[in-house]
Motif scaffolding. Structure first.
Motif, PDB file in Angstrom:
ATOM      1  N   GLN A 132      32.029  46.879  39.243  1.00  0.00           N
ATOM      2  CA  GLN A 132      30.704  47.013  39.841  1.00  0.00           C
ATOM      3  C   GLN A 132      30.155  48.438  39.700  1.00  0.00           C
ATOM      4  O   GLN A 132      30.894  49.380  39.433  1.00  0.00           O
ATOM      5  CB  GLN A 132      30.758  46.604  41.314  1.00  0.00           C
ATOM      6  N   GLU A 133      28.852  48.550  39.915  1.00  0.00           N
ATOM      7  CA  GLU A 133      28.197  49.852  39.814  1.00  0.00           C
ATOM      8  C   GLU A 133      28.832  50.850  40.776  1.00  0.00           C
ATOM      9  O   GLU A 133      29.148  50.532  41.922  1.00  0.00           O
ATOM     10  CB  GLU A 133      26.707  49.713  40.146  1.00  0.00           C
ATOM     11  N   GLY A 134      29.016  52.059  40.300  1.00  0.00           N
ATOM     12  CA  GLY A 134      29.596  53.106  41.120  1.00  0.00           C
ATOM     13  C   GLY A 134      30.166  54.192  40.240  1.00  0.00           C
ATOM     14  O   GLY A 134      30.249  54.048  39.013  1.00  0.00           O
ATOM     15  N   PRO A 135      30.587  55.302  40.846  1.00  0.00           N
ATOM     16  CA  PRO A 135      31.091  56.431  40.048  1.00  0.00           C
ATOM     17  C   PRO A 135      32.360  56.108  39.267  1.00  0.00           C
ATOM     18  O   PRO A 135      32.660  56.786  38.285  1.00  0.00           O
ATOM     19  CB  PRO A 135      31.347  57.520  41.100  1.00  0.00           C
ATOM     20  N   ASN A 136      33.108  55.083  39.703  1.00  0.00           N
ATOM     21  CA  ASN A 136      34.369  54.751  39.032  1.00  0.00           C
ATOM     22  C   ASN A 136      34.266  53.514  38.134  1.00  0.00           C
ATOM     23  O   ASN A 136      35.287  52.954  37.734  1.00  0.00           O
ATOM     24  CB  ASN A 136      35.476  54.521  40.067  1.00  0.00           C
ATOM     25  N   ARG A 137      33.046  53.112  37.806  1.00  0.00           N
ATOM     26  CA  ARG A 137      32.889  51.895  37.016  1.00  0.00           C
ATOM     27  C   ARG A 137      33.569  52.034  35.650  1.00  0.00           C
ATOM     28  O   ARG A 137      33.440  53.062  34.969  1.00  0.00           O
ATOM     29  CB  ARG A 137      31.419  51.567  36.825  1.00  0.00           C
ATOM     30  N   ALA A 138      34.299  50.995  35.264  1.00  0.00           N
ATOM     31  CA  ALA A 138      34.994  50.992  33.975  1.00  0.00           C
ATOM     32  C   ALA A 138      34.054  50.538  32.871  1.00  0.00           C
ATOM     33  O   ALA A 138      33.009  49.927  33.123  1.00  0.00           O
ATOM     34  CB  ALA A 138      36.201  50.066  34.043  1.00  0.00           C
ATOM     35  N   GLU A 139      34.443  50.809  31.628  1.00  0.00           N
ATOM     36  CA  GLU A 139      33.681  50.312  30.488  1.00  0.00           C
ATOM     37  C   GLU A 139      33.752  48.794  30.435  1.00  0.00           C
ATOM     38  O   GLU A 139      32.760  48.114  30.187  1.00  0.00           O
ATOM     39  CB  GLU A 139      34.237  50.918  29.197  1.00  0.00           C
ATOM     40  N   PRO A 170      38.946  34.632  49.895  1.00  0.00           N
ATOM     41  CA  PRO A 170      37.979  33.771  49.204  1.00  0.00           C
ATOM     42  C   PRO A 170      36.707  34.501  48.790  1.00  0.00           C
ATOM     43  O   PRO A 170      36.154  34.241  47.724  1.00  0.00           O
ATOM     44  CB  PRO A 170      37.692  32.673  50.233  1.00  0.00           C
ATOM     45  N   ALA A 171      36.241  35.442  49.626  1.00  0.00           N
ATOM     46  CA  ALA A 171      35.022  36.183  49.293  1.00  0.00           C
ATOM     47  C   ALA A 171      35.220  37.021  48.037  1.00  0.00           C
ATOM     48  O   ALA A 171      34.301  37.153  47.208  1.00  0.00           O
ATOM     49  CB  ALA A 171      34.606  37.071  50.461  1.00  0.00           C
ATOM     50  N   SER A 172      36.422  37.577  47.871  1.00  0.00           N
ATOM     51  CA  SER A 172      36.713  38.370  46.675  1.00  0.00           C
ATOM     52  C   SER A 172      36.751  37.493  45.434  1.00  0.00           C
ATOM     53  O   SER A 172      36.241  37.875  44.370  1.00  0.00           O
ATOM     54  CB  SER A 172      38.048  39.105  46.833  1.00  0.00           C
ATOM     55  N   VAL A 173      37.340  36.315  45.571  1.00  0.00           N
ATOM     56  CA  VAL A 173      37.401  35.382  44.439  1.00  0.00           C
ATOM     57  C   VAL A 173      35.990  34.953  44.039  1.00  0.00           C
ATOM     58  O   VAL A 173      35.640  34.909  42.848  1.00  0.00           O
ATOM     59  CB  VAL A 173      38.263  34.153  44.794  1.00  0.00           C
ATOM     60  N   ALA A 174      35.160  34.653  45.037  1.00  0.00           N
ATOM     61  CA  ALA A 174      33.781  34.241  44.757  1.00  0.00           C
ATOM     62  C   ALA A 174      33.007  35.354  44.063  1.00  0.00           C
ATOM     63  O   ALA A 174      32.250  35.105  43.114  1.00  0.00           O
ATOM     64  CB  ALA A 174      33.087  33.839  46.058  1.00  0.00           C
ATOM     65  N   GLU A 209      31.338  35.403  40.288  1.00  0.00           N
ATOM     66  CA  GLU A 209      29.928  35.757  40.114  1.00  0.00           C
ATOM     67  C   GLU A 209      29.777  36.832  39.031  1.00  0.00           C
ATOM     68  O   GLU A 209      28.893  36.743  38.159  1.00  0.00           O
ATOM     69  CB  GLU A 209      29.352  36.262  41.436  1.00  0.00           C
ATOM     70  N   LEU A 210      30.633  37.845  39.077  1.00  0.00           N
ATOM     71  CA  LEU A 210      30.581  38.909  38.071  1.00  0.00           C
ATOM     72  C   LEU A 210      30.904  38.365  36.679  1.00  0.00           C
ATOM     73  O   LEU A 210      30.313  38.795  35.683  1.00  0.00           O
ATOM     74  CB  LEU A 210      31.556  40.033  38.435  1.00  0.00           C
ATOM     75  N   CYS A 211      31.835  37.418  36.609  1.00  0.00           N
ATOM     76  CA  CYS A 211      32.156  36.803  35.319  1.00  0.00           C
ATOM     77  C   CYS A 211      30.945  36.023  34.778  1.00  0.00           C
ATOM     78  O   CYS A 211      30.625  36.101  33.583  1.00  0.00           O
ATOM     79  CB  CYS A 211      33.359  35.879  35.437  1.00  0.00           C
ATOM     80  N   MET A 234      32.360  41.172  33.923  1.00  0.00           N
ATOM     81  CA  MET A 234      33.799  41.244  33.747  1.00  0.00           C
ATOM     82  C   MET A 234      34.263  39.898  33.184  1.00  0.00           C
ATOM     83  O   MET A 234      33.456  38.971  33.064  1.00  0.00           O
ATOM     84  CB  MET A 234      34.521  41.567  35.063  1.00  0.00           C
ATOM     85  N   GLN A 235      35.561  39.808  32.830  1.00  0.00           N
ATOM     86  CA  GLN A 235      36.097  38.558  32.304  1.00  0.00           C
ATOM     87  C   GLN A 235      37.338  38.153  33.091  1.00  0.00           C
ATOM     88  O   GLN A 235      38.048  39.014  33.625  1.00  0.00           O
ATOM     89  CB  GLN A 235      36.494  38.704  30.835  1.00  0.00           C
ATOM     90  N   PHE A 236      37.590  36.849  33.128  1.00  0.00           N
ATOM     91  CA  PHE A 236      38.831  36.327  33.704  1.00  0.00           C
ATOM     92  C   PHE A 236      39.501  35.413  32.692  1.00  0.00           C
ATOM     93  O   PHE A 236      38.854  34.550  32.099  1.00  0.00           O
ATOM     94  CB  PHE A 236      38.550  35.559  35.004  1.00  0.00           C
ATOM     95  N   ILE A 237      40.800  35.643  32.477  1.00  0.00           N
ATOM     96  CA  ILE A 237      41.573  34.840  31.529  1.00  0.00           C
ATOM     97  C   ILE A 237      42.778  34.257  32.256  1.00  0.00           C
ATOM     98  O   ILE A 237      43.515  34.989  32.934  1.00  0.00           O
ATOM     99  CB  ILE A 237      42.052  35.693  30.331  1.00  0.00           C
ATOM    100  N   VAL A 238      42.990  32.959  32.134  1.00  0.00           N
ATOM    101  CA  VAL A 238      44.206  32.318  32.648  1.00  0.00           C
ATOM    102  C   VAL A 238      45.295  32.485  31.597  1.00  0.00           C
ATOM    103  O   VAL A 238      45.155  32.030  30.457  1.00  0.00           O
ATOM    104  CB  VAL A 238      43.976  30.828  32.947  1.00  0.00           C
ATOM    105  N   GLY A 239      46.361  33.155  31.964  1.00  0.00           N
ATOM    106  CA  GLY A 239      47.444  33.378  31.015  1.00  0.00           C
ATOM    107  C   GLY A 239      48.424  34.401  31.546  1.00  0.00           C
ATOM    108  O   GLY A 239      48.320  34.869  32.690  1.00  0.00           O
TER     109      GLY A 239
END
Length: 366
Positions: A190-197, A212-216, A220-222, A227-232
């Motif tokens: 997310q936006e902020g000084p520590n945001r990753a590429e 649950p709120a974090s998962v949701a 949403e970000l995906c 960001m991306q999420f990969i099952v593996g």
């Protein structure tokens, strides 16, 4: 990189010949161990504190120094570092002595009722009481078992985040399905000084042990391609010129793909290890020390256990629960240290004696 705590209030040990004679030894310098210093101090009991880390704060500093904590009474929000600094300031009047970077290896009861305590560095004590506030024990992060990856520990492979700014602007792969993995993925995506590429979260299944709120929020970000999420599972890695360039991720379909990265963060949780504590003759249940709920005493008279290391019916692993346990443990220890002294409950608001102990001016009421 060690956290920059308020060193002015940390009284570190000086060289000493022979055993150090004291009334109390506290094993563990996390928040509960620090507050145990305070509760003992109110009863005019000075303590020596031993911790395997090189600094106070325990898990709060080691695992989440910059993450917010919301359930400390009367403190709406603080970080692990802020909580540690505040506790160090609070216990300053009591002059506790800290022995960092060493583990307690021996605890033996003597004929006179005191305990002989020895550390891994050879420091020895003769103490009337022992307070075990060792959190989950000598905790170690569960490791990612990939051949050859261990040589990148603390350069490209990390099991904790001490300085979030070091990951800003990097391509991150985060592995895990618990709160730590989700929290840091959200922090860096997310936006902020520590945001990753870029942030790619990898978990072995499409189910999580996180809020649950974090998962949701992660989903949403995906959906917004932030960001991306990969099952593996990470089954290997690629490297070039002495650096990791990618993680080999085997998906549920059995296909292995290479995910490029600059940094790999792994959050598989902690593996609690009691270590030498298991050999001290204490009642143990599922790697925790059984205590009563009157004094938080173990089965060995004079040894108390407070915080996450202990267990009893209804136990809740919360910092605030540990604080409560410290108060009762201190009152439980007082008759051992002062057998001829009647101990009265006094209040810091009104007690002139406690004002003197704390080094504060008594309040003036109109």
């Amino acid at each position: 990189m060690e956290p920059q705590l308020n060193q002015a209030v940390i009284n570190t040990a000086a060289a000493h010949d022979g055993p150090i004679e004291t009334d109390a030894v506290i094993v563990g310098a996390g928040p509960v161990g620090l507050f145990q210093v305070f509760e003992l101090g109110l009863l005019e009991i000075k303590a020596h504190v031993i911790d395997s880390l090189a600094y106070p704060g325990g898990q709060c500093i080691e695992l989440y120094p910059d993450k917010p904590i919301y359930d400390i009474p009367a403190v709406p929000v603080c970080t692990g570092k802020e909580l540690t600094d505040s506790l160090l300031k609070q216990i300053e009047p009591f002059g506790a002595t800290f022995h960092f970077g060493q583990e307690v290896s021996v605890v033996e009861k003597q004929d006179d009722g005191r305990f002989f305590v020895q550390t891994s560095k050879g420091t020895t004590f003769l103490t009337r009481t022992v307070f075990i506030a060792a959190g989950v024990g000598a905790f170690q992060p569960r490791l990612l078992r990939v051949d050859g990856l261990e040589k990148f520990d603390d350069t490209q492979l990390f099991y904790r985040v001490k300085t979030p700014a070091e990951f800003a602007g990097k391509n991150l792969v985060i592995v895990g399905g618990g709160d730590s993995a989700l929290d840091w993925a959200l922090h860096f995506a997310q936006e902020g000084p520590n945001r990753a590429e870029s942030v790619i979260l990898i978990h072995r299944r499409d189910g999580f042990r996180a809020a649950p709120a974090s998962v949701a929020k992660m989903k949403e970000l995906c959906n917004n391609y932030e960001m991306q999420f990969i099952v593996g599972q990470v089954t290997g890695h690629e490297e070039k010129d002495g650096k990791v360039t990618g993680a080999k991720v085997t998906g549920a379909d059995g296909v292995t793909r290479v995910v490029p990265l600059d940094r790999l963060l792994v959050f598989f949780g902690l593996s609690p290890k009691l270590g030498p504590i298991a050999d001290w003759g204490l009642d143990i249940e599922r790697k925790q020390l059984k205590v009563d709920t009157e004094k938080f005493s173990t089965n060995v008279h004079g040894i108390f256990a407070v915080g996450d290391i202990n267990t009893y019916p209804g136990k809740k692993k919360l910092i605030l629960s540990g604080f409560h346990e410290c108060a009762l443990a201190a009152f439980g220890a007082a008759p051992i240290i002062f057998p001829d002294k009647k101990i009265h409950l006094q209040y810091t608001t009104t007690s002139p004696k406690l004002h003197k102990v704390l080094g504060v001016e008594p309040p003036v009421f109109d």
